[in-house]
Design an enzyme around this catalytic site. Structure first.
Site, PDB file in Angstrom:
ATOM      1  N   TYR A  48      26.167  23.715 -32.321  1.00 23.72           N
ATOM      2  CA  TYR A  48      26.484  23.581 -30.896  1.00 23.72           C
ATOM      3  C   TYR A  48      27.408  24.692 -30.401  1.00 23.72           C
ATOM      4  CZ  TYR A  48      24.850  18.690 -31.352  1.00 23.72           C
ATOM      5  OH  TYR A  48      24.114  17.554 -31.599  1.00 23.72           O
ATOM      6  N   HIS A 107      22.037  17.980 -40.395  1.00 20.11           N
ATOM      7  CA  HIS A 107      21.506  17.988 -39.033  1.00 20.11           C
ATOM      8  C   HIS A 107      19.985  17.876 -38.963  1.00 20.11           C
ATOM      9  CE1 HIS A 107      22.683  19.638 -34.799  1.00 20.11           C
ATOM     10  NE2 HIS A 107      21.790  18.690 -34.711  1.00 20.11           N
TER      11      HIS A 107
END
Length: 280
Positions: A48, A107
């Protein structure tokens, strides 16, 4: 705030604050607001690019570290998965300004998955993370991981919303003792969710917003949530979901909305290729 107990005994808030697609600078302000409002679970990821913003907000808040549940995520390691996973968490901790995270998630179910998990098990044993889990794992991939290793993931963070309800996954995770956590609980605003007549009618019935109805629906199914908003009014609204309960009629009506509308298809070869080429 309602809490859920993970399979290693630690507790996690059922409602958290996500920062996906929020810039690092904006993240600091948004997270600080979220903490002041009462959120205590913060969800970020290395990919991110805003872990530093989360860390600055935690420091500025003055809230004791042990009162905040911090999740970050490991991006795909295509080679040297064991060594690179350890380095990745060390880098994340440096950006966050923390000595440990509360939950470290893999992830994506791609790359050097088994070496990544082996390293995550060792990081957990070393106290660098209080729990480990995965994200975006379908049931077959989750079972493969479990059968090959010693630690069962505490959490599987997957896309879940009224148009992709994943009842089989909810039952599967409960059987395994894995907490299902929904990313995109409001379908990222897609599929006409906020104008849906069924959700709108239920919201009017309870004097709540469509967003509150959807988030309450997920929590009543035992699914943890990490809604995202940079607006304080929405943050307050998304957290205020425990003052009402959806009844059987509400739940039956919402069940009719399931049509397997997917935001992000992890079984699309082109998507897998795109993820493999994307550097965290």
């Amino acid at each position: 705030m309602q809490l859920t107990q993970l399979n290693n005994g630690i507790e996690m808030p059922m409602v958290g604050f996500g920062v996906f697609q929020v810039s690092d600078e904006e993240t600091e302000k948004a997270v600080l607001s979220a903490l002041k409002i009462g959120y205590r679970l913060l969800d970020t990821a290395a990919v991110y690019g805003n872990e530093a913003g989360v860390g600055r907000a935690i420091k500025a808040s003055g809230i004791p570290r042990e009162e905040i549940f911090v999740t970050t995520k490991l991006w795909i390691q295509r080679e040297h998965g064991y060594e690179n996973t350890k380095k990745s968490l060390a880098d994340s901790l440096e950006r966050l300004g923390l000595d440990y995270v509360d939950l470290y998630l893999m992830h994506q179910p791609f790359g050097d998955v088994h070496e990544q998990w082996r390293a995550m098990e060792d990081l957990y044993k070393a106290g660098k993370t209080r729990a480990i889990g995965v994200s975006n794992f379908h049931m077959d991939r989750l079972m493969d991981l479990i059968t090959c290793h010693n630690i069962v993931p505490a959490v599987n963070q997957i896309e879940t919303h009224p148009f992709y309800q994943r009842e089989a996954e909810i039952a599967f995770h409960k059987e395994l003792g894995v907490v299902q956590q929904a990313w995109g609980p409001l379908a990222e605003g897609k599929f006409g969710i906020f104008d849906n007549p069924i959700l709108t009618a239920i919201a009017q019935k309870h004097g709540k917003s469509v967003a509150q109805v959807v988030l309450r629906w997920l929590n009543q199914h035992g699914v943890a949530i990490i809604p995202k908003s940079v607006k304080e009014s929405r943050m307050i609204e998304n957290r205020d979901i425990f003052s009402f309960t959806l009844d059987e009629q509400d739940l039956a009506q919402i069940a009719t909305l399931n049509c397997d509308e997917i935001i992000f298809n992890h079984r699309d070869p082109n998507m897998v290729k795109w993820l493999a080429e994307h550097r965290g």
